[in-house]
Design a protein around this motif. Sequence first.
Motif, short mmCIF file in Angstrom:
data_model
loop_
_atom_site.label_atom_id
_atom_site.label_comp_id
_atom_site.label_asym_id
_atom_site.label_seq_id
_atom_site.Cartn_x
_atom_site.Cartn_y
_atom_site.Cartn_z
N ALA A 188 0.80 -1.24 0.15
CA ALA A 188 -0.05 -0.05 -0.14
C ALA A 188 0.78 1.21 -0.02
O ALA A 188 0.62 2.24 0.68
N PRO A 189 1.85 1.37 -1.01
CA PRO A 189 2.69 2.62 -0.81
C PRO A 189 2.09 3.95 -1.17
O PRO A 189 1.05 3.72 -1.91
N GLU A 190 2.42 4.80 -0.44
CA GLU A 190 1.86 6.25 -0.56
C GLU A 190 2.82 7.34 -0.11
O GLU A 190 4.03 7.01 0.30
N PRO A 191 2.54 8.41 -0.44
CA PRO A 191 3.74 9.48 -0.29
C PRO A 191 4.05 9.68 1.20
O PRO A 191 3.25 9.56 2.16
N LEU A 192 5.28 9.97 1.20
CA LEU A 192 6.30 9.96 2.60
C LEU A 192 6.70 11.26 2.54
O LEU A 192 7.40 11.82 1.95
N TYR A 193 6.54 11.92 3.64
CA TYR A 193 7.00 13.35 4.05
C TYR A 193 7.77 13.42 5.40
O TYR A 193 7.68 13.01 6.29
N ALA A 194 8.58 14.52 5.19
CA ALA A 194 9.48 15.15 6.49
C ALA A 194 8.83 16.04 6.87
O ALA A 194 8.43 17.27 6.19
N VAL A 195 8.09 16.09 8.12
CA VAL A 195 7.45 16.95 8.70
C VAL A 195 7.99 17.58 9.91
O VAL A 195 8.44 17.02 10.68
N VAL A 196 7.97 19.08 9.92
CA VAL A 196 8.69 19.92 11.23
C VAL A 196 7.67 20.14 12.19
O VAL A 196 6.41 21.11 11.66
N PHE A 197 7.83 19.96 13.49
CA PHE A 197 7.01 20.36 14.37
C PHE A 197 7.83 21.15 15.29
O PHE A 197 8.92 20.77 15.91
N PRO A 198 7.38 22.39 15.73
CA PRO A 198 8.10 23.08 17.13
C PRO A 198 7.85 22.15 18.37
O PRO A 198 6.81 21.60 18.52
N ALA A 199 8.65 22.23 19.36
CA ALA A 199 8.83 21.47 20.45
C ALA A 199 7.37 21.83 21.42
O ALA A 199 6.74 21.13 21.94
N SER A 200 7.10 23.16 21.26
CA SER A 200 6.09 23.81 22.11
C SER A 200 4.73 23.07 21.31
O SER A 200 3.59 23.24 22.24
N GLU A 201 4.71 22.67 20.28
CA GLU A 201 3.39 22.03 19.80
C GLU A 201 3.19 20.57 20.12
O GLU A 201 1.91 20.08 20.36
N LEU A 202 4.46 19.81 20.61
CA LEU A 202 4.25 18.54 20.85
C LEU A 202 4.36 18.28 22.30
O LEU A 202 3.52 17.32 22.98
N TRP A 203 4.76 19.16 23.25
CA TRP A 203 4.74 19.04 24.67
C TRP A 203 4.26 20.21 25.20
O TRP A 203 4.52 21.46 24.95
N ALA A 204 3.62 20.14 26.28
CA ALA A 204 3.18 21.15 27.36
C ALA A 204 4.27 21.98 27.89
O ALA A 204 4.10 23.37 27.80
N ASP A 205 5.27 21.54 28.30
CA ASP A 205 6.34 22.22 28.95
C ASP A 205 7.57 21.84 28.39
O ASP A 205 8.50 21.26 29.14
#
Length: 225
Positions: A188-205
């Motif tokens: 089931a191949p599909e597009p694969l991306y490198a995605v950038v997240f700020p740390a403040s978006e991932l963790w509360a503190d």
Amino acid sequence: MTRVHDMGGRFGDGPVVPDAEGAPVFATEWHGRALAVTLAAGALGQWNIDVSRHTRELLSPKDYMRFSYYEKWISGLADLLVQTGVLTREDFEAAGAGETHPLADKKLKAEAVAGALAKGGPADRPSDVPVSFETGQAVRTLQISGNRLVEGGHTRLPIYAAGAKGHILKLHGTHVLPDSSAHGLGEAPEPLYAVVFPASELWADPEHPGDEVVLDLWQSYLEAV
């Protein structure tokens, strides 16, 4: 319930401490042997990397938390060998007794190891799935990080990134979807991306809010913002 192996960013796990420069590749001799036998067994062609990863995830929570890295590898391998019928539980107690194994001709010979490691196992495949996102585009991961095809199944979307907003850094091409491949449902191949997240978006503190985390994520894990 959260998946026992999905541990990214948990409180109390402590910092990641890199090995000192010049440290040996393997802390003990058996670690190297665990890697070697895992690669040799994989060369028999009875499973793929996604199946092997999911098998480690299925270790009991108590064992998963107390096992070292290579103990997880070797325990998962033992389970795989029995699940696929390559060996039986009795075989593990027989110290190699018995007739020549039917898969003996597929063994990875010593002289072929370097070539096999250099070649690796590329997972890029042609796909009819159209590319939905472009570089720089804002995206959000699905709110729940579970496998959409198999309840409780394997997925490469970590739980700490579920529902997070980021942006596309680059497109890697089209690759095998682990959520399908790990369960015998096809590549089931599909597009694969490198995605950038700020740390403040991932963790509360986050300790360093300005830090960024780059995750490789399949298109079906993402939605436009």
